[in-house]
Scaffold this motif. Sequence first.
Motif, PDB file in Angstrom:
ATOM      1  N   TYR A   1      -1.790   2.836  -2.409  1.00 28.90           N
ATOM      2  CA  TYR A   1      -2.871   3.731  -2.001  1.00 28.90           C
ATOM      3  C   TYR A   1      -3.458   4.432  -3.213  1.00 28.90           C
TER       4      TYR A   1
ATOM      5  N   LEU B   1       0.827  -1.208   0.000  1.00 33.19           N
ATOM      6  CA  LEU B   1       0.000   0.000   0.000  1.00 33.19           C
ATOM      7  C   LEU B   1       0.859   1.256   0.000  1.00 33.19           C
ATOM      8  N   THR B   2       1.933   1.245   0.770  1.00 32.72           N
ATOM      9  CA  THR B   2       2.757   2.446   0.843  1.00 32.72           C
ATOM     10  C   THR B   2       3.604   2.648  -0.406  1.00 32.72           C
TER      11      THR B   2
END
Length: 99
Positions: A84, A79-80
Amino acid sequence: AAQRLHDTLVGRRPRRWLTIQRRNRIARALRTYDARRVGATLRDIAIAYFGEPRVAAEPWKTSALKAQTARLSAYGGRLTKAGYRQLLRGRAASQQRSN
């Protein structure tokens, strides 16, 4: 996306893409990833999430809680690393692996 379009066309309210469970998993994954980055061990994180008695109840080396915590950390990492952005576009970060 197709299901949401279909729901709209037939007059139903489109379902939310991010369910409560998915939002909770994303939040927990990001917290886990952050904790790992500042030096917390998987065991420390598992104790924070599941409690000391539950973590101590089985051998840590083969523990399902250890595996679950490691998966959360990996998901937080994805996600990072721009995952995202995939969420904002309406796609899961797990789909990012196949792109």
